[in-house]
Design a protein around this motif. Structure first.
Motif, PDB file in Angstrom:
ATOM      1  N   GLY B  81       0.788  -1.220   0.000  1.00  0.00           N
ATOM      2  CA  GLY B  81       0.000   0.000   0.000  1.00  0.00           C
ATOM      3  C   GLY B  81       0.821   1.272   0.000  1.00  0.00           C
ATOM      4  O   GLY B  81       0.278   2.348  -0.030  1.00  0.00           O
ATOM      5  N   GLY B  82       2.119   1.136   0.031  1.00  0.00           N
ATOM      6  CA  GLY B  82       2.948   2.321  -0.019  1.00  0.00           C
ATOM      7  C   GLY B  82       3.364   2.647  -1.441  1.00  0.00           C
ATOM      8  O   GLY B  82       3.006   1.947  -2.375  1.00  0.00           O
ATOM      9  N   ILE B  83       4.115   3.709  -1.584  1.00  0.00           N
ATOM     10  CA  ILE B  83       4.685   4.036  -2.873  1.00  0.00           C
ATOM     11  C   ILE B  83       6.166   3.747  -2.781  1.00  0.00           C
ATOM     12  O   ILE B  83       6.852   4.285  -1.931  1.00  0.00           O
ATOM     13  N   ILE B 175       6.796  13.480  -3.162  1.00  0.00           N
ATOM     14  CA  ILE B 175       5.756  12.636  -3.745  1.00  0.00           C
ATOM     15  C   ILE B 175       4.752  12.315  -2.669  1.00  0.00           C
ATOM     16  O   ILE B 175       5.102  11.934  -1.557  1.00  0.00           O
ATOM     17  N   VAL B 176       3.522  12.472  -2.976  1.00  0.00           N
ATOM     18  CA  VAL B 176       2.535  12.359  -1.925  1.00  0.00           C
ATOM     19  C   VAL B 176       1.530  11.257  -2.197  1.00  0.00           C
ATOM     20  O   VAL B 176       1.402  10.315  -1.434  1.00  0.00           O
ATOM     21  N   THR B 177       0.818  11.355  -3.284  1.00  0.00           N
ATOM     22  CA  THR B 177      -0.314  10.468  -3.495  1.00  0.00           C
ATOM     23  C   THR B 177      -0.198   9.788  -4.841  1.00  0.00           C
ATOM     24  O   THR B 177       0.253  10.386  -5.806  1.00  0.00           O
ATOM     25  N   SER B 178      -0.611   8.548  -4.883  1.00  0.00           N
ATOM     26  CA  SER B 178      -0.608   7.818  -6.135  1.00  0.00           C
ATOM     27  C   SER B 178      -1.881   6.987  -6.233  1.00  0.00           C
ATOM     28  O   SER B 178      -2.167   6.182  -5.368  1.00  0.00           O
ATOM     29  N   LYS B 179      -2.644   7.239  -7.284  1.00  0.00           N
ATOM     30  CA  LYS B 179      -3.849   6.450  -7.500  1.00  0.00           C
ATOM     31  C   LYS B 179      -3.509   5.347  -8.484  1.00  0.00           C
ATOM     32  O   LYS B 179      -2.992   5.606  -9.565  1.00  0.00           O
ATOM     33  N   ARG B 180      -3.799   4.129  -8.096  1.00  0.00           N
ATOM     34  CA  ARG B 180      -3.411   2.995  -8.922  1.00  0.00           C
ATOM     35  C   ARG B 180      -4.607   2.156  -9.323  1.00  0.00           C
ATOM     36  O   ARG B 180      -5.541   1.980  -8.539  1.00  0.00           O
ATOM     37  N   ILE B 181      -4.540   1.632 -10.507  1.00  0.00           N
ATOM     38  CA  ILE B 181      -5.561   0.719 -10.990  1.00  0.00           C
ATOM     39  C   ILE B 181      -4.859  -0.498 -11.554  1.00  0.00           C
ATOM     40  O   ILE B 181      -3.936  -0.377 -12.353  1.00  0.00           O
ATOM     41  N   MET B 182      -5.299  -1.676 -11.107  1.00  0.00           N
ATOM     42  CA  MET B 182      -4.693  -2.906 -11.593  1.00  0.00           C
ATOM     43  C   MET B 182      -5.651  -3.663 -12.487  1.00  0.00           C
ATOM     44  O   MET B 182      -6.819  -3.842 -12.137  1.00  0.00           O
ATOM     45  N   TYR B 211       0.842  12.298  -7.848  1.00  0.00           N
ATOM     46  CA  TYR B 211       0.734  13.731  -7.571  1.00  0.00           C
ATOM     47  C   TYR B 211       1.899  14.166  -6.700  1.00  0.00           C
ATOM     48  O   TYR B 211       2.313  13.436  -5.791  1.00  0.00           O
ATOM     49  N   ASN B 212       2.408  15.353  -6.930  1.00  0.00           N
ATOM     50  CA  ASN B 212       3.440  15.875  -6.038  1.00  0.00           C
ATOM     51  C   ASN B 212       2.810  16.711  -4.932  1.00  0.00           C
ATOM     52  O   ASN B 212       1.585  16.817  -4.836  1.00  0.00           O
TER      53      ASN B 212
END
Lengths: 242, 242
Positions: B81-83, B175-182, B211-212
DNA sequence: GCCGATTTGTCCGTATGTATC
DNA sequence: CGATACATACGGACAAATCGG
């Protein structure tokens, strides 16, 4: 019965964001403003906002404010990191769900099953195979293992409807944590028989171990998804540097 | 410079759990005890524990305590769940990472690219293709799009090493947020050429928007993973009933 | 079944630090 | 520099669940 205050605030802000009352990239009202509008403490506001951050709805920046980064997703599909039953997911997307029970047996975990599922060897288990249809299409083939002495009184009738509804409403079980692992695997004969795979030769597999409120793992499930309808969303937040 | 107090406590408890100083299913010391051992306020303890809950390390139960539900995973693989960058992930698993740059160009987002990536039409972008090797095996084929006016000064040399290190250490970007789709997709000719797919005809695809700290989406990446080495872990917590 | 001790959950108030503008 | 905003930390109060006597 209204829930906790911070949940109410969280949900209120969430629906406001979803209804686009704040523009994309717009800053939400400051914490002090929100304290006034909801007449609560700063702590409560911050808890609500933290939940929105975890959902990927907003982003906070010290000295600046809380920025709305929500964009309506066209292809809403599977959960955003939550635990959701098949029927809940279907209802949320206004789709019709149907479940066919292929197999309902009891078994005792041998070494091999124990290693794969995480149950202790010798555990008495229910083992079911269920096929989930969405809008008439067979999409998911589930292999469920339930701890028999926790999920008592499970019947084929319940299994054809919603097991989670039974667990929560009848057994009053609290589902808390679910560890999931996603992989891609080659199809098996069973997959090929029931899912309409076309010329795909593999599928998306989600294996999950679910714990109840007493900390006992009572379920192991392997969900085998037809690839062309599988989609899994997630939101990740980068931890501060080491 | 040590970090925040609650992070220290979080990490200390985390390593203790990983080193099995608490048994599986054992209760951790109560909050009041931890207040004493770490000499801090209850709030601080609770923040640390909340982070452990989110990681799936422990489970709390009102009136009872905090239960350790961590089990060492044999096949540690991708983030929880991290980046994490490819190189960080490799280092964590004691593997050797290598990156080959297949393509490095600049382009302007047309309607089609804009729709797929989420960038505004007309945006100036870097587009790269990179092939990631782990222990000598080609495992991941990445298609990266970077916003040119944010990721300034990107060169092929940097791209062959670690882009994230450049972003964080040189450009000082947060770097803050990352939306991911698998999803699972059929293989393309490029996939077939570079990844050793055997008789798999599809692969695991992770699409992410990053997103930064200023809230601008500066990266869109599609990671195409060889299925036999792909594994994605996740931990989900059920929200309280509606 | 009741009561009291323990433990976590929720909420409030305040103070200080740090980043942004 | 000062005002504003979020981040961290401390303190206290009460509620709710659990458990043992």
């Amino acid at each position: 019965m209204p829930k906790m205050k911070y949940i109410q605030i969280y949900q209120d802000l969430k629906t406001k964001i979803e209804n686009q009352e704040y523009e994309f990239q717009e800053l939400l009202p400051s914490e002090n403003t929100l304290i006034f509008t909801y007449s609560c403490s700063r702590n409560t506001i911050r808890r609500a906002i933290s939940a929105l951050v975890a959902d990927g709805y907003v982003q906070t920046q010290q000295g600046k404010g809380v920025r709305n980064i929500f964009q309506p997703t066209p292809q809403t599909s599977f959960t955003i990191g939550g635990i959701e039953s098949f029927r809940e997911s279907a209802a949320r997307n206004h789709q019709t769900a149907k479940t066919a029970l292929l197999c309902f047996t009891e078994l005792t975990a041998d070494e091999k099953i124990a290693k794969r599922t995480g149950f202790a060897p010798g555990s008495s288990l229910y083992y079911l195979q269920r096929l989930h249809y969405l809008d008439g299409k067979p999409l998911i083939l589930n292999h469920n293992y339930f701890l028999k002495n926790v999920v008592t009184g499970l019947t084929p009738e319940i299994a054809e409807h919603s097991i989670y509804e039974y667990l929560e409403n009848t057994l009053h079980m609290l589902i808390v944590t679910s560890k999931r692992i996603m992989t891609v695997e080659k199809m098996t004969q069973i997959d090929e028989k029931y899912l309409e795979l076309g010329d795909y030769n593999c599928l998306a597999v989600v294996s999950s171990q679910t714990y109840n409120g007493d900390g006992v793992m009572f379920e192991y499930t392997q969900s085998r998804h037809r690839p062309d309808y599988f989609c899994f969303q997630d939101n990740a937040v980068r931890r501060r540097p080491l």
